[in-house]
Design an enzyme around this catalytic site. Structure first.
Site, PDB file in Angstrom:
ATOM      1  N   ASP A  93     121.333  24.533   2.500  1.00 47.38           N
ATOM      2  CA  ASP A  93     122.734  24.547   2.908  1.00 47.38           C
ATOM      3  C   ASP A  93     123.118  23.135   3.341  1.00 47.38           C
ATOM      4  OD1 ASP A  93     121.577  24.294   5.385  1.00 47.38           O
ATOM      5  OD2 ASP A  93     122.171  26.251   6.112  1.00 47.38           O
ATOM      6  N   SER A  94     124.369  22.955   3.713  1.00 46.68           N
ATOM      7  CA  SER A  94     124.859  21.602   3.992  1.00 46.68           C
ATOM      8  C   SER A  94     124.589  21.175   5.423  1.00 46.68           C
ATOM      9  CB  SER A  94     126.358  21.552   3.761  1.00 46.68           C
ATOM     10  OG  SER A  94     127.020  22.303   4.779  1.00 46.68           O
ATOM     11  N   GLY A  95     124.248  22.123   6.249  1.00 50.12           N
ATOM     12  CA  GLY A  95     124.063  21.838   7.665  1.00 50.12           C
ATOM     13  C   GLY A  95     125.290  22.155   8.502  1.00 50.12           C
ATOM     14  N   GLY A  96     126.438  22.265   7.830  1.00 50.20           N
ATOM     15  CA  GLY A  96     127.688  22.451   8.569  1.00 50.20           C
ATOM     16  C   GLY A  96     127.719  23.723   9.401  1.00 50.20           C
ATOM     17  N   GLN A 190     136.507  28.438   0.990  1.00 47.93           N
ATOM     18  CA  GLN A 190     136.856  28.787   2.362  1.00 47.93           C
ATOM     19  C   GLN A 190     138.258  29.391   2.381  1.00 47.93           C
ATOM     20  OE1 GLN A 190     135.112  29.016   4.959  1.00 47.93           O
ATOM     21  NE2 GLN A 190     133.245  27.776   4.596  1.00 47.93           N
ATOM     22  N   GLY A 217     132.044  31.253   4.906  1.00 49.73           N
ATOM     23  CA  GLY A 217     132.908  31.684   6.002  1.00 49.73           C
ATOM     24  C   GLY A 217     132.939  33.183   6.204  1.00 49.73           C
ATOM     25  N   ASP A 267     121.694  34.998   0.593  1.00 52.49           N
ATOM     26  CA  ASP A 267     120.630  34.637   1.531  1.00 52.49           C
ATOM     27  C   ASP A 267     120.969  35.301   2.847  1.00 52.49           C
ATOM     28  OD1 ASP A 267     122.814  32.572   2.315  1.00 52.49           O
ATOM     29  OD2 ASP A 267     121.321  32.421   3.907  1.00 52.49           O
TER      30      ASP A 267
END
Lengths: 374, 374
Positions: A93-96, A190, A217, A267
């Site tokens: 994932d992006s970490g966000g 999103q 989201g 996931d």
């Protein structure tokens, strides 16, 4: 995206799809459930076990790995595959999302987000460019764009602002992503629960050269109906030639419903987290092994299961392990649950191939409800 | 003792012995290290792994199992073998040691000991007769007599009182033990660090029809030299035709020293407990994986090991898992340590068979000291 990363559609049943995602590190059968290897380990499991259950891909969390041991450290050690011993494809994932849920002292602006690690208070910055760099250092096969994930419910204006910011970050992520054969970058839809925003987001991303599209989201506490209606809203606007990934979902029922609406990848920490808390998922539904009614039960969780953890240990023993806080209890139930999730996905793939999805879902639900005929 | 429980001496090197203990559930190669399966699980290990490492027997703790899930419950479920999935021989302790170290509100008299469970405060009584009954309910292959184990240091008079009480309990344990083929009851030498008491205890027990003799009351914090001199004091008075078991011992060095003094069997939580706390035992000695010097080390713990946990994961990864509190770190290091303990015992057995014990011990120590020639 790249020469050899591609989605191959094998069959359809209504909106549901079964297919293959070809990557440089192997092929992913879809619909696919990706076990979550948060910090470079699928918790309480050996990677050999994960592989043997039929998982073709696992997920790594950029946030966790960037704060410990650090992306540069993982790269020095040969990348996340060598580090963790997982040789198949890895999606990061992006970490966000975890910056929003775990980090302290977050500050978000157009550039990106700065935050303090929840582990040691160290300062980090995550921008679309840095997220691409970290995911490349980790050696991830499927990168995710940096996005801003809001907690639901939120106001429409706020949802629109975050969605538009995420689109600008999508462009920057694409610019920063160094395409190499067999790898891909996915964009993330999103827009909260506002249909018009979700559609605008999906259409914009569909026009960009992503390897796949995720729906983000969701799975943040909203009712299942909201999640499913968001998928229904978005799905017609997603390119059929690319895989669709519903992030962070979900229960076995969520998976079946989302597959029926055209999702290819999932996931979730649920099977492993539930396993560490004494919950078992099997074809008989969810069972709480902590419950005293299992204390004297000599039956295994599922005598017909291929999974030794489900087949070879009595419920009484599992109850004892869970009550005693024994690590083996967590090991066995994580194994049981990932086994069930993988067998559910295998069942869904086969059912779609035979255009029998509806029947498969009905039979699966009957099993959960304790129908003795199943 | 019983028709088919017997000790077979295969070789000797000085006081050291190598042999076989034949039981109804299989043969134990000695010197043997018994992994501790406290509450019906060798912590953080699958029983298949324990077996594959070469362990012929595991230990179960009567105290833990009697307070949870209860001996009668285990019996209803088919006994500890079926409950835990361990099919080889099991030795159970008498429960006495843990009553002393864990239980609340103990009251000890000639009859036995009454106590409250440390789990739920429930009241229990443990007498020699009840201990035999519980061990039979568990289905243990080797029962241990109930004894009184004192904390060291203690006064001589107190040590004598406890030793004499333990001898009376030895008689009662023998009376209560229902001999069945392939099973055995072991007596336990007590007497603190007083040589005359230890000798008196050993001689008395040697005259009784036990299947083997244990040396108890050690490994309770005394210096290694005291432990070794106690073994030297006791050993000449133990029957050569029966196995000798040093309870609760110990470090790899303790095992080598005690084997050299004629001990055949050991149990200790050290390899699994150390593994859960980030410590690794290998042929290079003990290593603390928490130490920052391992953070960037791509080497495995021991590339020549047969154990995948020692061979296939970098020290940097193990460091990361330990620092992150990941269950997999505990799983891998418990595996590494039990593997090392079993390989050390295999090495000791082979060395005694070849009358090369001294050389084996010297080589093993050189390895721990980092001698590159090893």
């Amino acid at each position: 995206m790249t020469a050899d990363f591609r989605y191959e559609l094998l069959g359809q049943d209504g909106a549901a799809r079964t297919g293959l995602i070809h990557t440089g590190r192997g092929t992913i059968r879809t619909p696919a459930f990706m076990p979550v290897g948060t910090a470079g380990t699928v918790k309480a499991m050996y990677m050999d076990q994960v592989r043997a259950l039929g998982a073709d891909i696992v997920l790594g969390n950029t946030y966790h790995l960037m704060v410990r041991p650090g992306a540069e450290r993982v790269a020095e050690l040969g990348g996340l595959h060598r580090f963790s011993t997982w040789t198949g494809p890895i999606l990061t994932d992006s970490g966000g999302f975890q910056v929003m849920s775990l980090a302290k002292l977050r500050k978000l602006d157009e550039t990106g987000v700065t935050f303090q690690s929840h582990i040691d208070g160290s300062r980090h910055q995550l921008t679309p460019e840095r997220s691409m760099q970290i995911q490349a250092l980790l050696g991830s096969d499927i990168h995710m764009q940096l996005d801003e994930c809001l907690r639901l419910p939120t106001g429409d204006a706020e949802a629109e602002r975050a969605m538009l910011l995420s689109l600008r970050w999508a462009e920057r992520s694409l610019d920063a992503f160094e395409a190499c054969p067999g790898h891909a970058l996915f964009g993330i839809v999103q827009g909260g629960t506002v249909a018009s925003l979700r559609i605008a987001s999906a259409r914009a991303l569909a026009d960009m050269p992503f390897g796949g599209i995720a729906i983000g989201g969701l799975a943040v506490g909203e009712p299942q109906a909201d999640m499913l209606s968001t998928i229904e809203t978005v799905e017609p606007h997603l390119p059929a030639a690319k895989p669709r990934y519903l992030m962070g979902v979900g229960t076995p029922d969520d998976l079946m419903e989302a597959v029926g609406r055209g999702v290819d990848m999932f996931d979730c920490v649920m099977p492993t987290r539930a396993g560490r808390h004494g919950l078992a998922y099997t074809r008989f539904g969810r069972m709480n092994l902590r419950n005293a009614r299992h204390a004297a039960d000599p039956q295994p969780l599922d005598e017909a299961s291929d999974c030794p953890a489900a087949r070879d240990y009595s419920r009484a023993y599992l109850h004892h392990l869970v009550k005693s806080g024994e690590i083996l209890g967590m090991m066995l139930l994580s194994w049981v649950n990932l086994s069930y999730y993988q067998s559910l996905m295998a069942g869904l793939r086969a059912a779609i191939g035979e255009r029998q999805l509806e029947g498969f879902i009905a039979l699966t639900r009957a099993g959960w409800a304790g129908d003795p005929a199943v």
